[in-house]
Motif scaffolding. Structure first.
Motif, PDB file in Angstrom:
ATOM      1  N   ARG A   1       1.954  13.160  -6.376  1.00  0.00           N
ATOM      2  CA  ARG A   1       2.420  14.229  -7.187  1.00  0.00           C
ATOM      3  C   ARG A   1       2.896  15.477  -6.421  1.00  0.00           C
ATOM      4  N   PRO A   2       3.816  16.181  -6.464  1.00  0.00           N
ATOM      5  CA  PRO A   2       4.176  17.473  -5.712  1.00  0.00           C
ATOM      6  C   PRO A   2       3.111  18.709  -6.100  1.00  0.00           C
ATOM      7  N   LEU A   3       2.783  19.404  -4.993  1.00  0.00           N
ATOM      8  CA  LEU A   3       1.895  20.385  -5.151  1.00  0.00           C
ATOM      9  C   LEU A   3       2.585  21.507  -6.202  1.00  0.00           C
ATOM     10  N   VAL A   4       3.843  21.793  -5.833  1.00  0.00           N
ATOM     11  CA  VAL A   4       4.489  22.597  -6.426  1.00  0.00           C
ATOM     12  C   VAL A   4       5.788  21.937  -7.416  1.00  0.00           C
ATOM     13  N   PRO A   5       5.640  22.224  -8.795  1.00  0.00           N
ATOM     14  CA  PRO A   5       6.606  21.355  -9.653  1.00  0.00           C
ATOM     15  C   PRO A   5       7.928  21.658  -9.408  1.00  0.00           C
ATOM     16  N   ASN A   6       8.689  20.647  -9.790  1.00  0.00           N
ATOM     17  CA  ASN A   6      10.204  20.962  -9.421  1.00  0.00           C
ATOM     18  C   ASN A   6      10.913  22.175 -10.226  1.00  0.00           C
ATOM     19  N   ASP A   7      10.494  22.254 -11.535  1.00  0.00           N
ATOM     20  CA  ASP A   7      10.951  23.437 -12.371  1.00  0.00           C
ATOM     21  C   ASP A   7       9.715  24.430 -12.446  1.00  0.00           C
ATOM     22  N   ARG A   8       9.548  25.419 -11.466  1.00  0.00           N
ATOM     23  CA  ARG A   8       8.357  26.414 -11.543  1.00  0.00           C
ATOM     24  C   ARG A   8       8.347  27.263 -12.804  1.00  0.00           C
ATOM     25  N   LYS A   9       9.571  27.469 -13.199  1.00  0.00           N
ATOM     26  CA  LYS A   9       9.472  28.334 -14.425  1.00  0.00           C
ATOM     27  C   LYS A   9       9.169  27.628 -15.577  1.00  0.00           C
ATOM     28  N   GLU A  10       9.459  26.521 -15.869  1.00  0.00           N
ATOM     29  CA  GLU A  10       9.038  25.677 -16.854  1.00  0.00           C
ATOM     30  C   GLU A  10       7.497  25.319 -16.837  1.00  0.00           C
ATOM     31  N   ALA A  11       7.008  25.063 -15.499  1.00  0.00           N
ATOM     32  CA  ALA A  11       5.450  24.857 -15.415  1.00  0.00           C
ATOM     33  C   ALA A  11       4.712  25.894 -15.634  1.00  0.00           C
ATOM     34  N   ALA A  12       5.335  27.059 -15.300  1.00  0.00           N
ATOM     35  CA  ALA A  12       4.703  28.423 -15.570  1.00  0.00           C
ATOM     36  C   ALA A  12       4.401  29.032 -17.082  1.00  0.00           C
ATOM     37  N   LYS A  13       5.649  28.498 -17.796  1.00  0.00           N
ATOM     38  CA  LYS A  13       5.502  28.587 -19.329  1.00  0.00           C
ATOM     39  C   LYS A  13       4.674  27.668 -19.786  1.00  0.00           C
ATOM     40  N   ALA A  14       4.665  26.535 -19.429  1.00  0.00           N
ATOM     41  CA  ALA A  14       3.631  25.548 -20.264  1.00  0.00           C
ATOM     42  C   ALA A  14       2.408  26.120 -19.920  1.00  0.00           C
TER      43      ALA A  14
ATOM     44  N   ARG B   1       0.878  -1.323   0.104  1.00  0.00           N
ATOM     45  CA  ARG B   1       0.066  -0.042  -0.043  1.00  0.00           C
ATOM     46  C   ARG B   1       0.688   1.135  -0.027  1.00  0.00           C
ATOM     47  N   LYS B   2       1.754   0.945   0.709  1.00  0.00           N
ATOM     48  CA  LYS B   2       2.540   2.232   0.825  1.00  0.00           C
ATOM     49  C   LYS B   2       3.403   2.595  -0.594  1.00  0.00           C
ATOM     50  N   GLU B   3       3.934   1.582  -1.247  1.00  0.00           N
ATOM     51  CA  GLU B   3       4.349   1.643  -2.649  1.00  0.00           C
ATOM     52  C   GLU B   3       3.346   2.340  -3.530  1.00  0.00           C
ATOM     53  N   ARG B   4       2.314   1.781  -3.499  1.00  0.00           N
ATOM     54  CA  ARG B   4       1.121   2.488  -4.439  1.00  0.00           C
ATOM     55  C   ARG B   4       0.725   3.824  -4.138  1.00  0.00           C
ATOM     56  N   GLU B   5       0.658   4.280  -2.707  1.00  0.00           N
ATOM     57  CA  GLU B   5       0.459   5.615  -2.461  1.00  0.00           C
ATOM     58  C   GLU B   5       1.536   6.573  -2.983  1.00  0.00           C
ATOM     59  N   ALA B   6       2.908   6.053  -2.749  1.00  0.00           N
ATOM     60  CA  ALA B   6       3.926   7.071  -3.206  1.00  0.00           C
ATOM     61  C   ALA B   6       3.940   7.174  -4.842  1.00  0.00           C
TER      62      ALA B   6
END
Length: 197
Positions: A48-61, A39-44
């Motif tokens: 998904r992170p609330l804030v993406p790793n690359d915020r500039k790229e996410a904002a551009k997209a 169950r732990k592996e399925r939940e992991a």
């Protein structure tokens, strides 16, 4: 005789049961080829992170996606697609009114060019009073033309849809007739003289 038949069928049944048992054991041994995730592996895996790793790229997209949706809506509205139109322009009667107004020549659509001419003429001292009077006369004639247009459109709608089903469209028709043809939205779908049936 029955004992002989039973003796013959017993080895066949035993062979079949043995083959089934072997197939079942092989299926259990083969399984699905991997262990069942905990169950732990399925939940992991679902997280998904609330804030993406690359915020500039996410904002551009996100901006690119929004621009594409805006452009699609702008083109849809210009083409008169029902789902992209604002509420005031929706419905078959409003489309009928737009086509009727776009099919005729209206004095009101020349109001902006006439106003520019009057502004230029007002710089000539001897003609400025006459230019303003001519502009007021043009306004009066354009209002009369818009009133007649509203009456004609209402009558045409009553013929097509029935008197009891006609929407209030006189103001809508008048406002469209006061705009330059090239600036109207949705864009005109008919040529001059092509009145809707």
């Amino acid at each position: 005789m029955a004992a002989r038949d039973n003796a013959k069928s017993a080895p066949r049944a035993a062979e079949k049961a043995g083959a089934d048992a072997i197939a079942h054991a092989e299926a259990i041994a083969a399984g699905k080829g991997r262990p069942t995730p905990s169950r732990k592996e399925r939940e992991a895996a679902r997280k998904r992170p609330l804030v993406p790793n690359d915020r500039k790229e996410a904002a551009k997209a996100h901006r690119a996606k929004m621009n594409e949706a805006r452009e699609r809506a702008r083109l849809g509205m210009a083409a008169g697609e029902e789902r992209y139109l604002p509420q005031r322009d929706r419905g078959p009667q409003k489309k009928f009114v737009r086509d009727y107004v776009d099919a005729r020549w209206s004095l009101g659509e020349f109001m902006i060019p006439v106003m520019f001419v009057v502004i230029i003429i007002t710089f000539i001292p001897t003609l400025d009073v006459y230019a303003v009077l001519a502009l007021w006369a043009f306004f009066l004639v354009a209002i009369i033309d818009s009133t007649v247009l509203g009456w004609l459109v209402t009558r045409a709608l009553a013929r097509k849809y029935g008197k009891d089903r006609v929407e209030k469209v006189r103001f809508y028709a008048a406002m469209r007739s006061l705009q330059l043809r090239v600036l109207r939205l949705p864009k005109p779908q008919v040529k001059r003289g092509e009145f809707p049936a």
